[in-house]
Design an enzyme around this catalytic site. Structure first.
Site, PDB file in Angstrom:
ATOM      1  N   LYS A  57     -11.336  41.677  19.853  1.00  0.00           N
ATOM      2  CA  LYS A  57     -12.300  42.711  19.463  1.00  0.00           C
ATOM      3  C   LYS A  57     -12.630  43.625  20.626  1.00  0.00           C
ATOM      4  O   LYS A  57     -12.857  44.821  20.428  1.00  0.00           O
ATOM      5  CB  LYS A  57     -13.583  42.071  18.910  1.00  0.00           C
ATOM      6  N   LYS A  91      -2.540  38.405  11.178  1.00  0.00           N
ATOM      7  CA  LYS A  91      -3.330  38.005   9.996  1.00  0.00           C
ATOM      8  C   LYS A  91      -3.814  39.241   9.232  1.00  0.00           C
ATOM      9  O   LYS A  91      -4.013  40.309   9.823  1.00  0.00           O
ATOM     10  CB  LYS A  91      -4.497  37.100  10.396  1.00  0.00           C
ATOM     11  N   LYS A 136      -9.743  42.792   7.683  1.00  0.00           N
ATOM     12  CA  LYS A 136     -10.584  43.879   7.160  1.00  0.00           C
ATOM     13  C   LYS A 136     -10.466  45.130   8.025  1.00  0.00           C
ATOM     14  O   LYS A 136     -10.635  46.233   7.566  1.00  0.00           O
ATOM     15  CB  LYS A 136     -12.049  43.437   7.215  1.00  0.00           C
TER      16      LYS A 136
HETATM   17  P1  TYM Z   1     -14.964  36.917   8.643  1.00  0.00           P
HETATM   18  O1  TYM Z   1     -15.976  37.756   7.966  1.00  0.00           O
HETATM   19  O2  TYM Z   1     -14.018  37.543   9.607  1.00  0.00           O
HETATM   20  O3  TYM Z   1     -14.109  36.148   7.589  1.00  0.00           O
HETATM   21  C1  TYM Z   1     -14.720  35.422   6.540  1.00  0.00           C
HETATM   22  C2  TYM Z   1     -13.865  34.217   6.179  1.00  0.00           C
HETATM   23  O4  TYM Z   1     -12.548  34.628   5.786  1.00  0.00           O
HETATM   24  C3  TYM Z   1     -11.571  33.897   6.531  1.00  0.00           C
HETATM   25  N1  TYM Z   1     -10.413  34.778   6.744  1.00  0.00           N
HETATM   26  C4  TYM Z   1      -9.148  34.471   6.412  1.00  0.00           C
HETATM   27  N2  TYM Z   1      -8.622  33.384   5.816  1.00  0.00           N
HETATM   28  C5  TYM Z   1      -7.283  33.388   5.576  1.00  0.00           C
HETATM   29  N3  TYM Z   1      -6.468  34.417   5.912  1.00  0.00           N
HETATM   30  C6  TYM Z   1      -6.952  35.532   6.500  1.00  0.00           C
HETATM   31  N4  TYM Z   1      -6.146  36.545   6.792  1.00  0.00           N
HETATM   32  C7  TYM Z   1      -8.360  35.590   6.770  1.00  0.00           C
HETATM   33  N5  TYM Z   1      -9.175  36.527   7.332  1.00  0.00           N
HETATM   34  C8  TYM Z   1     -10.415  36.014   7.316  1.00  0.00           C
HETATM   35  C9  TYM Z   1     -12.278  33.533   7.826  1.00  0.00           C
HETATM   36  O5  TYM Z   1     -11.678  32.422   8.450  1.00  0.00           O
HETATM   37  C10 TYM Z   1     -13.680  33.244   7.357  1.00  0.00           C
HETATM   38  O6  TYM Z   1     -13.786  31.912   6.881  1.00  0.00           O
HETATM   39  N6  TYM Z   1     -17.380  34.571  12.258  1.00  0.00           N
HETATM   40  C11 TYM Z   1     -17.143  34.544  10.845  1.00  0.00           C
HETATM   41  C12 TYM Z   1     -18.396  34.664   9.999  1.00  0.00           C
HETATM   42  C13 TYM Z   1     -19.433  33.641  10.309  1.00  0.00           C
HETATM   43  C14 TYM Z   1     -19.388  32.270   9.938  1.00  0.00           C
HETATM   44  C15 TYM Z   1     -20.610  31.720  10.423  1.00  0.00           C
HETATM   45  C16 TYM Z   1     -18.453  31.491   9.253  1.00  0.00           C
HETATM   46  C17 TYM Z   1     -20.598  33.843  10.968  1.00  0.00           C
HETATM   47  N7  TYM Z   1     -21.296  32.693  11.035  1.00  0.00           N
HETATM   48  C18 TYM Z   1     -20.873  30.364  10.248  1.00  0.00           C
HETATM   49  C19 TYM Z   1     -18.741  30.147   9.075  1.00  0.00           C
HETATM   50  C20 TYM Z   1     -19.945  29.594   9.569  1.00  0.00           C
HETATM   51  C21 TYM Z   1     -16.264  35.730  10.502  1.00  0.00           C
HETATM   52  O7  TYM Z   1     -16.190  36.685  11.207  1.00  0.00           O
HETATM   53  O8  TYM Z   1     -15.684  35.664   9.338  1.00  0.00           O
END
Ligand code: TYM
Length: 334
Positions: free
Chosen positions: A115, A197, A200
């Site tokens: 990032k 991967k 978004k």
């Molecule tokens: P975020 O918003 O980037 O993604 C949300 C969830 O989607 C999963 N994910 C994927 N899984 C499979 N293939 C992909 N290409 C892919 N892209 C994203 C992520 O693994 C995630 O589960 N830091 C976290 C948000 C967060 C969080 C938490 C999660 C904040 N606090 C506490 C769990 C517990 C995040 O940025 O997710």
């Protein structure tokens, strides 16, 4: 534990358009877990401002994400769906845990490195301590289980280390959480570069299927997906494009990898891509319908937001008060 059930926490950022990766890697797995666990699913809007946001846009995206949780099938009567910013304990515990996290640990976080390369003009403190706030989210709810995609594993490991460190000093304050990563769909790759991967924040809209994409767009994007010059539909390390499409089709259709290989034995990439597109569109269609209905029912959604923020706040406060006492903050006088 709450009512004899183990605790489960997960969250998603309200930044950018939610992708098929988010859905297959996380959201889809969340739907049925409430029979076994007491589930908390958060819209992590505090995390979202580590990257500069347009305020009106962020508010809208946060609400849309909460509605998407419901539209995807998460029952708001049986699961607690809420905004991180409505429960101040996240930020308060985050601060305390910052004091139990080493810079050396944060320097190793690959998501921070990625990032900060992407946002070189705004490498702020929040971006750096992002994983500590995530640890606070998880530990605040004494979570036993955290369902995430494979990309969040490093943050989960750090959370466990912080919790262990804190417990070593103050006794058993935090439950040590386990990651729950689905067998299939944990790592959905970009349609334009299957070694990366699906994300978004990808600038190329053809690289990602967005959950709200319509049927034609979905089919068109799959048709354009980068594959290889071979013709066989087999699950192989050296065919990352086809492997990704097999993964997507397998999770979307509920068929095993072997069943998918068999089904398309002797067929061409064109047929296969069309089948993947149609299957994904079929999966997303009912979600779009439910989302539209929810968009028209402001009172219902507002009711959920209010009730669930209260419930989450109540649970969060219990942990926060305990932690504050342990570290030596003066007791409140009532
Ligand atoms: P975020 O918003 O980037 O993604 C949300 C969830 O989607 C999963 N994910 C994927 N899984 C499979 N293939 C992909 N290409 C892919 N892209 C994203 C992520 O693994 C995630 O589960 N830091 C976290 C948000 C967060 C969080 C938490 C999660 C904040 N606090 C506490 C769990 C517990 C995040 O940025 O997710």
């Amino acid at each position: 534990m709450l009512d004899g059930k183990k605790m489960l926490f997960s969250g998603m950022q309200a930044t950018g358009n939610i992708t098929l990766g988010n859905y297959l890697g996380a959201l889809k797995n969340w739907v049925n877990l409430c029979d076994e666990y007491e589930c908390f699913y958060c819209v992590v809007d505090l995390h979202s401002i580590t990257v500069r946001q347009n305020p009106a846009e962020l508010r809208k995206r946060a609400r849309n994400l909460l509605m998407l949780y419901i539209a995807a099938g998460i029952d708001p009567e049986k699961n607690c769906l809420y905004y991180q910013s409505h429960v101040s304990g996240h930020a308060e515990l985050g601060w305390i845990l910052n004091c139990f996290t080493y810079m050396g640990e944060l320097n190793r976080m690959t998501q921070f490195k990625d990032k900060s390369a992407k946002h070189a003009d705004n490498i702020n403190g929040g971006l750096y301590t992002y994983p500590v706030l995530m640890a606070a989210d998880i530990l605040l709810f004494q979570s036993d289980v955290v369902p995430v995609g494979a990309d969040q594993m490093q943050h989960l490991e750090l959370t466990r280390d912080i919790a262990q460190r804190f417990n070593n000093v103050y006794g058993d304050v935090f439950t040590i959480p386990e990651a729950y990563v689905g067998k299939a769909g944990a790592r959905i790759m970009s349609l334009q570069d299957p070694t990366k991967k699906m994300s978004k924040s990808d600038e190329n809209p053809n690289a990602s299927i967005y959950i709200m994409d319509d049927r034609d767009t979905i089919i068109r994007k799959f048709k354009r997906a980068v594959t290889d010059s071979d013709t066989r539909i087999i699950y192989s390390e050296d065919k990352p494009g086809i492997r990704n499409l097999i993964d997507i089709y397998s999770v979307a259709s509920g068929k095993t990898i072997e069943e998918v290989e068999k089904e398309f034995d002797g067929k061409g990439y064109g047929d296969f891509k069309l089948a993947v597109g149609e299957t994904v569109a079929d999966v997303l269609e009912p979600i779009h319908k439910r989302f539209d209905e929810l968009s028209k029912d402001k009172a219902y959604v507002d009711g959920i937001i209010k009730a669930n923020a209260e419930k989450a706040g109540y649970i969060a406060n219990k942990t926060l008060r305990k932690v504050q006492k342990k570290v030596g903050f003066p007791e409140r006088i009532r």
